[in-house]
Design a protein around this motif. Structure first.
Motif, PDB file in Angstrom:
ATOM      1  N   THR A  36       3.396   3.312   4.474  1.00  0.00           N
ATOM      2  CA  THR A  36       3.124   4.664   5.258  1.00  0.00           C
ATOM      3  C   THR A  36       1.995   5.344   4.403  1.00  0.00           C
ATOM      4  OG1 THR A  36       4.131   6.540   6.017  1.00  0.00           O
ATOM      5  CG2 THR A  36       4.880   5.895   4.044  1.00  0.00           C
ATOM      6  N   TRP A  37       1.245   6.077   5.147  1.00  0.00           N
ATOM      7  CA  TRP A  37       0.075   6.882   4.532  1.00  0.00           C
ATOM      8  C   TRP A  37       0.448   8.294   4.587  1.00  0.00           C
ATOM      9  CZ3 TRP A  37      -4.001   5.150   1.882  1.00  0.00           C
ATOM     10  CH2 TRP A  37      -4.200   3.687   1.721  1.00  0.00           C
ATOM     11  N   LYS A  38       0.473   9.092   3.619  1.00  0.00           N
ATOM     12  CA  LYS A  38       1.057  10.329   3.738  1.00  0.00           C
ATOM     13  C   LYS A  38       0.313  11.286   2.877  1.00  0.00           C
ATOM     14  CE  LYS A  38       4.928   9.962   0.824  1.00  0.00           C
ATOM     15  NZ  LYS A  38       6.446  10.079   0.517  1.00  0.00           N
ATOM     16  N   SER A  39       0.275  12.789   3.121  1.00  0.00           N
ATOM     17  CA  SER A  39      -0.494  13.731   2.093  1.00  0.00           C
ATOM     18  C   SER A  39       0.794  14.356   1.211  1.00  0.00           C
ATOM     19  CB  SER A  39      -0.979  14.907   2.833  1.00  0.00           C
ATOM     20  OG  SER A  39      -2.141  14.056   3.491  1.00  0.00           O
ATOM     21  N   ILE A  40       0.413  14.233  -0.276  1.00  0.00           N
ATOM     22  CA  ILE A  40       1.515  15.194  -0.859  1.00  0.00           C
ATOM     23  C   ILE A  40       0.505  16.014  -1.867  1.00  0.00           C
ATOM     24  CG2 ILE A  40       2.962  13.231  -1.051  1.00  0.00           C
ATOM     25  CD1 ILE A  40       1.826  12.314  -3.798  1.00  0.00           C
ATOM     26  N   PRO A  41       1.388  17.264  -2.180  1.00  0.00           N
ATOM     27  CA  PRO A  41       0.411  18.110  -2.890  1.00  0.00           C
ATOM     28  C   PRO A  41      -0.111  17.615  -4.393  1.00  0.00           C
ATOM     29  CG  PRO A  41       2.732  18.930  -2.836  1.00  0.00           C
ATOM     30  CD  PRO A  41       2.597  17.534  -1.800  1.00  0.00           C
ATOM     31  N   GLU A  42       0.659  16.850  -4.897  1.00  0.00           N
ATOM     32  CA  GLU A  42       0.441  16.364  -6.320  1.00  0.00           C
ATOM     33  C   GLU A  42      -1.136  15.629  -6.384  1.00  0.00           C
ATOM     34  OE1 GLU A  42       4.307  14.630  -5.940  1.00  0.00           O
ATOM     35  OE2 GLU A  42       3.410  16.138  -4.772  1.00  0.00           O
ATOM     36  N   SER A  43      -1.350  14.955  -5.298  1.00  0.00           N
ATOM     37  CA  SER A  43      -2.404  14.072  -5.247  1.00  0.00           C
ATOM     38  C   SER A  43      -3.737  14.718  -5.049  1.00  0.00           C
ATOM     39  CB  SER A  43      -2.471  13.193  -4.117  1.00  0.00           C
ATOM     40  OG  SER A  43      -3.685  12.176  -4.398  1.00  0.00           O
ATOM     41  N   ARG A  44      -4.882  14.399  -5.839  1.00  0.00           N
ATOM     42  CA  ARG A  44      -6.264  14.816  -5.565  1.00  0.00           C
ATOM     43  C   ARG A  44      -6.813  14.489  -4.582  1.00  0.00           C
ATOM     44  NH1 ARG A  44      -6.739  12.784 -11.196  1.00  0.00           N
ATOM     45  NH2 ARG A  44      -4.952  12.027 -10.580  1.00  0.00           N
ATOM     46  N   PHE A  45      -6.311  13.545  -3.598  1.00  0.00           N
ATOM     47  CA  PHE A  45      -6.912  13.033  -2.511  1.00  0.00           C
ATOM     48  C   PHE A  45      -6.090  13.387  -1.316  1.00  0.00           C
ATOM     49  CE2 PHE A  45      -7.969   9.726  -5.713  1.00  0.00           C
ATOM     50  CZ  PHE A  45      -9.430   9.860  -5.702  1.00  0.00           C
ATOM     51  N   SER A  46      -6.655  13.393  -0.093  1.00  0.00           N
ATOM     52  CA  SER A  46      -6.040  13.602   0.964  1.00  0.00           C
ATOM     53  C   SER A  46      -4.817  12.816   1.595  1.00  0.00           C
ATOM     54  CB  SER A  46      -6.944  13.785   2.332  1.00  0.00           C
ATOM     55  OG  SER A  46      -7.590  12.636   2.613  1.00  0.00           O
ATOM     56  N   GLU A  47      -4.900  11.499   1.157  1.00  0.00           N
ATOM     57  CA  GLU A  47      -3.781  10.688   1.405  1.00  0.00           C
ATOM     58  C   GLU A  47      -3.498   9.698   0.245  1.00  0.00           C
ATOM     59  OE1 GLU A  47      -3.758   9.203   5.864  1.00  0.00           O
ATOM     60  OE2 GLU A  47      -5.795   8.859   4.937  1.00  0.00           O
ATOM     61  N   VAL A  48      -2.070   9.307  -0.003  1.00  0.00           N
ATOM     62  CA  VAL A  48      -1.822   8.314  -0.675  1.00  0.00           C
ATOM     63  C   VAL A  48      -0.939   7.109   0.187  1.00  0.00           C
ATOM     64  CG1 VAL A  48      -1.553   9.879  -2.690  1.00  0.00           C
ATOM     65  CG2 VAL A  48       0.426   9.300  -1.334  1.00  0.00           C
ATOM     66  N   ALA A  49      -0.579   5.838  -0.474  1.00  0.00           N
ATOM     67  CA  ALA A  49       0.034   4.940   0.263  1.00  0.00           C
ATOM     68  C   ALA A  49       1.409   4.801  -0.372  1.00  0.00           C
ATOM     69  CB  ALA A  49      -0.859   3.778   0.153  1.00  0.00           C
ATOM     70  N   GLU A  50       2.505   4.850   0.244  1.00  0.00           N
ATOM     71  CA  GLU A  50       3.788   4.514  -0.289  1.00  0.00           C
ATOM     72  C   GLU A  50       4.510   3.446   0.245  1.00  0.00           C
ATOM     73  OE1 GLU A  50       8.413   6.527  -0.479  1.00  0.00           O
ATOM     74  OE2 GLU A  50       6.682   7.698   0.191  1.00  0.00           O
ATOM     75  N   LEU A  51       4.810   2.390  -0.630  1.00  0.00           N
ATOM     76  CA  LEU A  51       5.414   1.157   0.055  1.00  0.00           C
ATOM     77  C   LEU A  51       6.783   1.340   0.450  1.00  0.00           C
ATOM     78  CD1 LEU A  51       5.447  -1.970   0.122  1.00  0.00           C
ATOM     79  CD2 LEU A  51       6.041  -2.134  -2.133  1.00  0.00           C
ATOM     80  N   ILE A  52       7.158   1.108   1.632  1.00  0.00           N
ATOM     81  CA  ILE A  52       8.572   1.025   2.200  1.00  0.00           C
ATOM     82  C   ILE A  52       9.353   0.094   1.920  1.00  0.00           C
ATOM     83  CG2 ILE A  52       9.848   1.530   4.520  1.00  0.00           C
ATOM     84  CD1 ILE A  52       7.532   3.545   3.548  1.00  0.00           C
ATOM     85  N   SER A  53       8.788  -1.398   2.330  1.00  0.00           N
ATOM     86  CA  SER A  53       9.584  -2.414   1.978  1.00  0.00           C
ATOM     87  C   SER A  53       8.419  -3.687   2.179  1.00  0.00           C
ATOM     88  CB  SER A  53      10.608  -2.622   2.806  1.00  0.00           C
ATOM     89  OG  SER A  53      11.682  -3.972   2.396  1.00  0.00           O
ATOM     90  N   SER A  54       8.657  -4.703   1.377  1.00  0.00           N
ATOM     91  CA  SER A  54       7.560  -5.730   1.277  1.00  0.00           C
ATOM     92  C   SER A  54       8.225  -6.852   0.264  1.00  0.00           C
ATOM     93  CB  SER A  54       6.243  -5.460   1.470  1.00  0.00           C
ATOM     94  OG  SER A  54       5.476  -6.565   1.578  1.00  0.00           O
ATOM     95  N   SER A  55       7.980  -8.196   0.691  1.00  0.00           N
ATOM     96  CA  SER A  55       8.396  -9.057  -0.524  1.00  0.00           C
ATOM     97  C   SER A  55       6.919  -9.206  -1.243  1.00  0.00           C
ATOM     98  CB  SER A  55       8.649 -10.388   0.125  1.00  0.00           C
ATOM     99  OG  SER A  55       7.889 -10.890   0.843  1.00  0.00           O
ATOM    100  N   ARG A  56       5.595  -8.735  -0.932  1.00  0.00           N
ATOM    101  CA  ARG A  56       4.222  -9.178  -1.281  1.00  0.00           C
ATOM    102  C   ARG A  56       3.762  -7.656  -1.649  1.00  0.00           C
ATOM    103  NH1 ARG A  56       2.111 -14.116  -0.303  1.00  0.00           N
ATOM    104  NH2 ARG A  56       0.112 -13.359  -0.610  1.00  0.00           N
TER     105      ARG A  56
END
Length: 283
Positions: free
Chosen positions: A123-143
């Protein structure tokens, strides 16, 4: 033959400026207190133009949401020692204040992350701690495959660099440290590989794992290349970082490729937030 400072005071300011331009930004700042001539020369555009990167015009022109107001090259240099968003906000640039060497952070959007466009896995989302407008969060994957690259000409020549994955581990993370990830740096025909665990150093946890899961750990580790089994470290900005490797950047024009992969454990994993990869000079 070394010229004493008292002798250099009789030199014209322009000559002192030329001499100082052959030193470093740190040395130029220190020398400004020697005398009035040195102070004036150390502030001159002739000196600081040498310390600014040759592509600073391009960097300034691509800066996002930043207006550079400066009356001298020295002021501009110090402005560029603070992080500046460039490339439509997908990269961050800054100069190392003492040396003037360049560093970059490639945002997650500048990286190639396997299946990152599939909302089942990432999932791509914005969080206040990041210097960028979006970060990527791994939900679930084997790779888990993260790749980044940068042209060596963008970096300072004849400089040793380190590449670091910037990330956070969420409270509900799972499956990330059952097997070491493989890291690599490639530049030209050189390749440097290593291993790393997506966790912080925890001696007590390691002792318990060695006691109860020693055979399983060795079986899992046998699937990957041999390495140092690095762990993450905490940064001053609140993020964690994992060193992917280091390389020497000469004067040739080559592509620097950086990666972290965990594709051999075959277990599901999730709960890692990727901000980007930082490429910065090493002492």
């Amino acid at each position: 033959m070394e010229v004493p400072v008292s002798g250099m005071n009789v030199l014209p300011e322009s000559c002192v400026a030329v001499i100082l331009s052959l030193t470093s930004p740190s040395d130029a700042c220190k020398s400004s207190s020697v005398s009035t001539v040195f102070g004036s020369a150390a502030d001159s555009d002739l000196v600081w133009d040498k310390f600014l990167p040759s592509d600073y015009h391009e960097i300034v022109s691509k800066a996002c949401n930043t207006t550079f107001l400066f009356a001298s090259k020295k002021q501009l240099y110090h402005l560029l020692c603070n992080p500046v968003l460039i490339a439509d906000g997908k990269m961050s640039f800054k100069l190392d204040r003492p040396s003037g060497r360049k560093s970059y952070i490639l945002s997650a959007r500048q990286l190639s992350i396997s299946s990152s466009n599939d909302p089942m896995f990432w999932t791509w989302k914005s969080i206040p701690e990041s210097r960028f407008s979006e970060v990527a969060e791994l939900i679930s994957s084997s790779r888990l495959e993260i790749n980044g690259n940068i042209g060596s000409k963008k970096l300072s020549p004849n400089t040793k660099y380190g590449a670091y994955l910037l990330l956070k581990i969420t409270e509900r993370a799972y499956g990330l440290d059952l097997i070491p990830s493989e890291t690599s740096i490639e530049i030209g025909n050189q390749s440097f590989k290593n291993t790393a665990y997506l966790r912080c150093q925890d001696d007590k946890k390691q002792r318990l794992e060695n006691l109860f899961y020693s055979n399983r750990k060795q079986m899992m580790k046998s699937r990957v290349v041999k390495g140092d089994d690095r762990v993450m470290s905490r940064r001053e900005d609140g993020w964690m970082e994992m060193e992917l490797g280091e390389f020497f950047n000469g004067e040739s024009d080559e592509e620097v490729k950086m990666s972290l992969m965990e594709i051999k454990g075959h277990q599901l994993k999730g709960g890692v937030i990727v901000e980007g990869i930082e490429i910065r000079p090493k002492a």
